[in-house]
Motif scaffolding. Structure first.
Motif, PDB file in Angstrom:
ATOM      1  N   HIS A  79       0.789  -1.237   0.000  1.00 50.89           N
ATOM      2  CA  HIS A  79       0.000   0.000   0.000  1.00 50.89           C
ATOM      3  C   HIS A  79       0.817   1.281   0.000  1.00 50.89           C
ATOM      4  N   ALA A  80       1.940   1.290   0.669  1.00 53.05           N
ATOM      5  CA  ALA A  80       2.754   2.508   0.731  1.00 53.05           C
ATOM      6  C   ALA A  80       3.438   2.815  -0.602  1.00 53.05           C
ATOM      7  N   HIS A  82       1.839   2.870  -3.663  1.00 51.47           N
ATOM      8  CA  HIS A  82       0.816   3.130  -4.675  1.00 51.47           C
ATOM      9  C   HIS A  82       0.985   4.453  -5.422  1.00 51.47           C
ATOM     10  N   LYS A 100      -7.159  -2.050  -2.630  1.00 49.70           N
ATOM     11  CA  LYS A 100      -7.387  -1.298  -1.405  1.00 49.70           C
ATOM     12  C   LYS A 100      -6.279  -1.563  -0.398  1.00 49.70           C
ATOM     13  N   PRO A 101      -6.028  -0.665   0.473  1.00 50.56           N
ATOM     14  CA  PRO A 101      -6.543   0.699   0.486  1.00 50.56           C
ATOM     15  C   PRO A 101      -5.842   1.554  -0.561  1.00 50.56           C
ATOM     16  N   ALA A 103      -4.259   4.324  -0.246  1.00 48.65           N
ATOM     17  CA  ALA A 103      -2.951   4.804   0.207  1.00 48.65           C
ATOM     18  C   ALA A 103      -2.853   4.607   1.714  1.00 48.65           C
ATOM     19  N   THR A 104      -1.686   4.888   2.250  1.00 50.04           N
ATOM     20  CA  THR A 104      -1.495   4.746   3.696  1.00 50.04           C
ATOM     21  C   THR A 104      -1.588   6.071   4.433  1.00 50.04           C
ATOM     22  N   THR A 105      -1.643   7.173   3.680  1.00 49.87           N
ATOM     23  CA  THR A 105      -1.838   8.481   4.302  1.00 49.87           C
ATOM     24  C   THR A 105      -2.877   9.258   3.505  1.00 49.87           C
ATOM     25  N   ASP A 108      -1.192  11.051   0.572  1.00 48.95           N
ATOM     26  CA  ASP A 108      -0.951  10.189  -0.588  1.00 48.95           C
ATOM     27  C   ASP A 108      -2.246   9.894  -1.334  1.00 48.95           C
TER      28      ASP A 108
END
Length: 147
Positions: A79-80, A82, A100-101, A103-105, A108
């Motif tokens: 995820h980090a 993407h 999914k998801p 992004a992680t933030t 982002d």
């Protein structure tokens, strides 16, 4: 209304040859309107194995793969990771299907959304759990007040 089929299949590239990438490959293989053209993974043997099953090209570098003629890029990476491929795909006019998801933030996530919006490409999130049998059963219970 009758759905129109494309005169040529949509060209699909999958970034990430793990479980999610494989499931996407199988799903796209069931559509006459799509053709898996490229699979990329840092483990090139994994990319080759999946690509060969569907007659696609294998890559170990996503930047090279995104330079191929694609209509859709499936991003099935950790995820980090993407943001960069989503931005690159959007800049090339390639629609993005993100596992999914998103992004992680939040920052982002907005970067990905804005890149796709600015490029005029579609962005969608793969959320298939609603099709799982246990989820469909729970929904039917909710719909019939059995919970």
């Amino acid at each position: 209304m009758v759905a129109k089929t494309n005169p040529q299949p949509l060209r699909v590239g999958i970034l990430g040859a793990g479980q999610a990438g494989e499931r996407n490959a199988v799903g796209f293989a069931h559509s006459a309107d799509c053709q898996l053209r490229a699979v990329c993974d840092i483990d090139v043997a994994k990319a080759r194995a999946l690509a060969e099953r569907f007659g696609a090209a294998a890559f170990d570098d996503w930047e090279t793969m995104v330079d191929q003629p694609l209509d859709i890029l499936v991003v099935a990476l950790p995820h980090a990771l993407h943001v960069a491929p989503a931005r690159a795909a959007a800049a090339q006019g390639i629609h993005v299907l993100m596992e999914k998801p998103l992004a992680t933030t939040l920052k982002d996530a907005h970067t990905i959304i804005d890149a796709c919006k600015d490029a005029g490409v579609l962005l969608t999130i793969s959320f298939v759990h609603r099709f799982r049998e246990e989820v469909k059963q729970a929904k039917s219970w909710l719909d019939t007040d059995k919970l």
